[in-house]
Design a protein around this motif. Sequence first.
Motif, PDB file in Angstrom:
ATOM      1  N   ILE A   1       0.842  -1.201   0.000  1.00  0.00           N
ATOM      2  CA  ILE A   1       0.000   0.000   0.000  1.00  0.00           C
ATOM      3  C   ILE A   1       0.879   1.253   0.000  1.00  0.00           C
ATOM      4  N   ALA A   2       2.007   1.215   0.705  1.00  0.00           N
ATOM      5  CA  ALA A   2       2.932   2.354   0.699  1.00  0.00           C
ATOM      6  C   ALA A   2       3.457   2.605  -0.710  1.00  0.00           C
ATOM      7  N   HIS A   3       3.733   1.548  -1.444  1.00  0.00           N
ATOM      8  CA  HIS A   3       4.199   1.673  -2.829  1.00  0.00           C
ATOM      9  C   HIS A   3       3.100   2.267  -3.718  1.00  0.00           C
ATOM     10  N   LYS A   4       1.855   1.859  -3.486  1.00  0.00           N
ATOM     11  CA  LYS A   4       0.745   2.351  -4.310  1.00  0.00           C
ATOM     12  C   LYS A   4       0.471   3.837  -4.090  1.00  0.00           C
ATOM     13  N   VAL A   5       0.557   4.309  -2.854  1.00  0.00           N
ATOM     14  CA  VAL A   5       0.256   5.720  -2.596  1.00  0.00           C
ATOM     15  C   VAL A   5       1.478   6.605  -2.786  1.00  0.00           C
ATOM     16  N   GLN A   6       2.661   6.042  -2.729  1.00  0.00           N
ATOM     17  CA  GLN A   6       3.936   6.723  -3.001  1.00  0.00           C
ATOM     18  C   GLN A   6       3.999   8.162  -2.504  1.00  0.00           C
TER      19      GLN A   6
ATOM     20  N   TYR B   1      -6.080   9.847   2.337  1.00  0.00           N
ATOM     21  CA  TYR B   1      -6.514   8.978   3.426  1.00  0.00           C
ATOM     22  C   TYR B   1      -6.923   7.635   2.850  1.00  0.00           C
ATOM     23  N   LEU B   2      -6.685   6.603   3.616  1.00  0.00           N
ATOM     24  CA  LEU B   2      -7.065   5.265   3.198  1.00  0.00           C
ATOM     25  C   LEU B   2      -8.364   4.882   3.897  1.00  0.00           C
ATOM     26  N   GLN B   3      -9.322   4.433   3.097  1.00  0.00           N
ATOM     27  CA  GLN B   3     -10.620   4.065   3.632  1.00  0.00           C
ATOM     28  C   GLN B   3     -10.924   2.618   3.259  1.00  0.00           C
TER      29      GLN B   3
END
Length: 107
Positions: free
Chosen positions: A13-18, A23-25
């Motif tokens: 997920i860290a790679h996807k949001v870079q 915010y992650l829901q």
Amino acid sequence: MYIEWTETAAEKIAHKVQGQEGYLQLKYDTDGCGCVVSGVTALWWVNEPEEGTEKVETNGIPLYVEKSKMIFLDEVMKIDFVPEANSFQLKSPNQILNPRMSYFNKI
């Protein structure tokens, strides 16, 4: 409610949001399901948490969940990433809630 991120899921997920602001829901999506009890969970990256969401306790990455949909989720859950399926997985000690949970960037 407590949601644990596995190391693999947290890295993915860290790679996807870079480093994007947002915010992650954990979205309990009912569009096209016909009935609210037939919803499917998904991870949404959003500008702002939707009205009616609540920040839940996690072991790292902050996560928001719709208060009205918490009834369909277990009190303790885990988010994992399965490379073979190239998808996230939402599970609890009692069941697999979504074996192929999608991620959507809504920004």
